[in-house]
Design an enzyme around this catalytic site. Structure first.
Site, PDB file in Angstrom:
ATOM      1  N   ARG A   1      78.737  26.342   2.404  1.00  0.00           N
ATOM      2  CA  ARG A   1      78.220  26.493   1.482  1.00  0.00           C
ATOM      3  C   ARG A   1      76.299  26.904   1.538  1.00  0.00           C
ATOM      4  NH1 ARG A   1      79.667  21.833  -2.728  1.00  0.00           N
ATOM      5  NH2 ARG A   1      81.685  22.583  -2.907  1.00  0.00           N
TER       6      ARG A   1
ATOM      7  N   ASP B   1      72.641  27.210   0.272  1.00  0.00           N
ATOM      8  CA  ASP B   1      72.255  27.129  -1.836  1.00  0.00           C
ATOM      9  C   ASP B   1      71.715  29.098  -1.756  1.00  0.00           C
ATOM     10  OD1 ASP B   1      72.547  24.353  -0.938  1.00  0.00           O
ATOM     11  OD2 ASP B   1      69.993  24.433  -0.632  1.00  0.00           O
TER      12      ASP B   1
ATOM     13  N   ARG C   1      66.048  22.264   6.123  1.00  0.00           N
ATOM     14  CA  ARG C   1      64.973  22.780   5.685  1.00  0.00           C
ATOM     15  C   ARG C   1      64.079  21.642   5.568  1.00  0.00           C
ATOM     16  NH1 ARG C   1      66.769  25.812   0.080  1.00  0.00           N
ATOM     17  NH2 ARG C   1      64.336  25.338  -0.484  1.00  0.00           N
TER      18      ARG C   1
END
Length: 253
Positions: free
Chosen positions: A50, A52, A194
C-alpha cells in the site's frame, strides 16, 4: 482458474492512495475499472504494498485469479485504457498459491529532495532549501540500521502485531541535483519512511544530535519523530520476491 501477478508503475499525485476507497480515485480502483472495460467482467485485485495518497511507485504489484487467457497483447490494450499516470509493465503467470503481498521478502523505497527551486521537480520531490551535512545524514542512517523496533516511526492506530523491521540498506547519496534517501527492509510500518526522512533531516541540519536520534528511536513513541515530510518525494522503488517467484517475473506472457 489461473493466478497472475500484474506489475505496474504510477505517479500517485492525483490519487487517494493505492487501495480501493469509497468515493475516491485510487490506483486499485483505476486498474480494476480498466480490467473490467477490457475483459467485460469484474476483477478482484490483491495488492502487494500500500502507498499513501500522493506517493509514487516505480514498481508495485497486484495479483488476481481468472479463467481467461491473458496474453502480452492485453498489456498494450490495458495501458491504452488506463490514465497516463498509471502504466502496466507486465502480467506474469504464477503458481495458484503465490501471493504478491505475503511472498514479498523485502521492499525498497527512495525519497527525493531538491534544495533549489525547480518547477520540474515539484511533484516528485520535496523542496528543502536548508544546508545539510551529508556526513551527519549518513551517520544517522547507519544508526537506524542497528535497530529493529521502529515504534517511534509508525503513525498512530497502525494495526500490526509488532513494530520490528529488519533494515538491510539505509543510505543517502546525490543524484545530479537531487538528494536521495534509499532504504530497504523486510517490512515497513505506516508512515515509517517519511518519519525516518523527517527525523534524519533534523539531524542533518544540526537541530538534533546523534544521541538525540538514539533517544527518539528508543523512546518507542511516535510523537518524538518528525512526520511532516510530504508525500510527493516518496517512491516505492522495488518489491523483492523469494527465489521461487522471482524468476517468473522476468518474462510477460
Amino acid at each position: 482458474m489461473s493466478r497472475y501477478f500484474l506489475e505496474l508503475t504510477y505517479k500517485g499525485t492525483a490519487y487517494s492512495g493505492f487501495q480501493v476507497q469509497d468515493n475516491a480515485a485510487t490506483i486499485q480502483s483505476e486498474l480494476e475499472k480498466a480490467l473490467q472495460v477490457l475483459f467485460r467482467e469484474p476483477f478482484s485485485l490483491t495488492g502487494s504494498s500500500r502507498t499513501d495518497a500522493g506517493v509514487h511507485a516505480n514498481q508495485n504489484f497486484f495479483h488476481f485469479d481468472t479463467g481467461l487467457v491473458i496474453t502480452n497483447r492485453n498489456v498494450y490494450n490495458l495501458n491504452a485504457i488506463l490514465p497516463p499516470d498509471i502504466a502496466v509493465r507486465g502480467i506474469y503467470p504464477v503458481p495458484e498459491t503465490a501471493h504478491c503481498r505475503f511472498d514479498a521478502v523485502a521492499r525498497e523505497y527512495k525519497y527525493y529532495i531538491f534544495q533549489h527551486k525547480n518547477p520540474f521537480l515539484v511533484d516528485r520531490g520535496w523542496l528543502y532549501p536548508y544546508p545539510l551535512e551529508m556526513d551527519l545524514l549518513q551517520r544517522g542512517a547507519d544508526i537506524i540500521r542497528g535497530y529493529r523496533d521502529f515504534t517511534s516511526f509508525s503513525k498512530r492506530n497502525t494495526q500490526v502485531n509488532n513494530f520490528n523491521c529488519a533494515i538491510e540498506t539505509a543510505r543517502w547519496y546525490r543524484e545530479q541535483e537531487l538528494l536521495v534517501f534509499e532504504v530497504k527492509a523486510n517490512r515497513f510500518l505506516r508512515g515509517m519512511v517519511r518519519g525516518l526522512v523527517g527525523t534524519l533531516l533534523k539531524l542533518g541540519r544540526g537541530q538534533i544530535s546523534e544521541a538525540e536520534l538514539v533517544r527518539i528511536i528508543e523512546a518507542r513513541d511516535c510523537s518524538q519523530a518528525d512526520f511532516t515530510t510530504p508525500a510527493q518525494g516518496l517512491f516505492l522503488n522495488r518489491v523483492f520476491y523469494n527465489g521461487q517467484i522471482s524468476p517468473l517475473l522476468t518474462t510477460a506472457v
